[in-house]
Design an enzyme around this catalytic site. Sequence first.
Site, short mmCIF file in Angstrom:
data_model
loop_
_atom_site.label_atom_id
_atom_site.label_comp_id
_atom_site.label_asym_id
_atom_site.label_seq_id
_atom_site.Cartn_x
_atom_site.Cartn_y
_atom_site.Cartn_z
N TYR A 53 32.04 30.45 53.69
CA TYR A 53 31.80 30.86 55.09
C TYR A 53 30.42 30.48 55.62
O TYR A 53 30.13 30.72 56.80
CB TYR A 53 32.03 32.37 55.23
CG TYR A 53 33.44 32.78 54.83
CD1 TYR A 53 34.54 32.34 55.55
CD2 TYR A 53 33.66 33.59 53.71
CE1 TYR A 53 35.83 32.70 55.18
CE2 TYR A 53 34.95 33.95 53.33
CZ TYR A 53 36.02 33.50 54.06
OH TYR A 53 37.30 33.85 53.70
N ASN B 263 39.17 36.11 65.58
CA ASN B 263 39.29 35.79 64.15
C ASN B 263 39.79 37.07 63.47
O ASN B 263 39.01 37.98 63.20
CB ASN B 263 37.96 35.35 63.56
CG ASN B 263 38.11 34.92 62.10
OD1 ASN B 263 39.13 35.20 61.47
ND2 ASN B 263 37.11 34.25 61.57
N HIS C 287 46.85 37.34 57.71
CA HIS C 287 47.88 37.06 56.71
C HIS C 287 48.69 38.28 56.32
O HIS C 287 49.72 38.15 55.66
CB HIS C 287 47.23 36.49 55.45
CG HIS C 287 46.07 35.58 55.72
ND1 HIS C 287 46.24 34.36 56.34
CD2 HIS C 287 44.73 35.71 55.49
CE1 HIS C 287 45.05 33.77 56.46
NE2 HIS C 287 44.12 34.58 55.96
N ASP D 81 52.38 42.56 65.86
CA ASP D 81 53.19 43.30 66.84
C ASP D 81 52.39 43.59 68.11
O ASP D 81 52.90 43.51 69.23
CB ASP D 81 53.68 44.62 66.25
CG ASP D 81 54.86 44.44 65.30
OD1 ASP D 81 55.42 43.32 65.23
OD2 ASP D 81 55.23 45.42 64.62
N HIS E 106 39.43 30.44 62.77
CA HIS E 106 38.99 30.73 61.40
C HIS E 106 37.85 29.80 61.05
O HIS E 106 37.84 28.63 61.46
CB HIS E 106 40.14 30.53 60.40
CG HIS E 106 41.29 31.44 60.67
ND1 HIS E 106 41.30 32.76 60.31
CD2 HIS E 106 42.45 31.22 61.34
CE1 HIS E 106 42.43 33.31 60.72
NE2 HIS E 106 43.14 32.40 61.35
N SER F 141 37.00 28.95 57.86
CA SER F 141 37.42 28.06 56.77
C SER F 141 38.73 27.34 57.13
O SER F 141 39.44 27.75 58.06
CB SER F 141 37.61 28.88 55.49
OG SER F 141 38.64 29.83 55.65
N ARG G 34 46.83 32.61 52.30
CA ARG G 34 46.00 32.36 53.48
C ARG G 34 46.57 31.26 54.37
O ARG G 34 46.10 31.03 55.49
CB ARG G 34 44.57 31.97 53.08
CG ARG G 34 43.82 33.08 52.40
CD ARG G 34 42.39 32.67 52.13
NE ARG G 34 41.83 33.45 51.06
CZ ARG G 34 41.27 34.65 51.21
NH1 ARG G 34 41.18 35.19 52.40
NH2 ARG G 34 40.79 35.32 50.17
C1 DQA Z 1 38.95 33.77 57.67
C2 DQA Z 1 39.98 33.32 56.65
C3 DQA Z 1 40.73 34.51 56.08
O1 DQA Z 1 41.67 34.07 55.10
C4 DQA Z 1 39.78 35.46 55.41
O2 DQA Z 1 40.47 36.61 54.95
C5 DQA Z 1 38.64 35.84 56.26
C6 DQA Z 1 38.01 34.81 57.09
C7 DQA Z 1 38.09 32.58 58.16
O3 DQA Z 1 37.44 32.76 59.19
O4 DQA Z 1 38.04 31.54 57.52
O5 DQA Z 1 38.14 36.96 56.19
O6 DQA Z 1 39.61 34.30 58.79
#
Ligand code: DQA
Length: 153
Positions: free
Chosen positions: A28, A82, A88, A95, A108, A110, A119
């Site tokens: 991150y 985000n 996931h 909902d 996101h 990543s 993910r």
């Molecule tokens: C995330 C990706 C998710 O899988 C993870 O749980 C996060 C960050 C991202 O910004 O890359 O907490 O949302």
Amino acid sequence: MTNHKKLKILIANGVNLDILGSRQPEIYGFQQLKDLENGLSERRLELQKFFGCELEFEFFQSNHEGAFLDELSKPWDGAVINPAAWTHTSLALADRLAGIDLKFVEVHISNISRREEIRQKSLTAKHAIGVVYGFGIPSYITGLFGLLESLID
Ligand code: DQA
């Protein structure tokens, strides 16, 4: 030009994004949440000029799903979200997004497509107008740009 004189945009970060900067920096990065928020605020005037509208940003982060859901239901013109791990796992969030009239871009940091199988699935993305991921913190500005583009007539 836009129908709105002023667009109120929510930038919402979900669970564990409060510890951005110290949390798995190899995934991150080292920027903290406040750096991310300041970076977007610094682009506000430029975006206002580009899109010909007045912009107000509200930054929100929570580790509490209920608080997160409640925030989404406020009267926003649009949102960059985000949902972090809730992306996931949370049928409740999916909902909520299906049940409210909120135009949002999912972002996101990543590249979730290159990560663990769990993910790679987003329960929320199908309710978004678009999804941006894998660019690090710049995913947010790209998502915001796409959102504003779609809000302007
Ligand atoms: C995330 C990706 C998710 O899988 C993870 O749980 C996060 C960050 C991202 O910004 O890359 O907490 O949302």
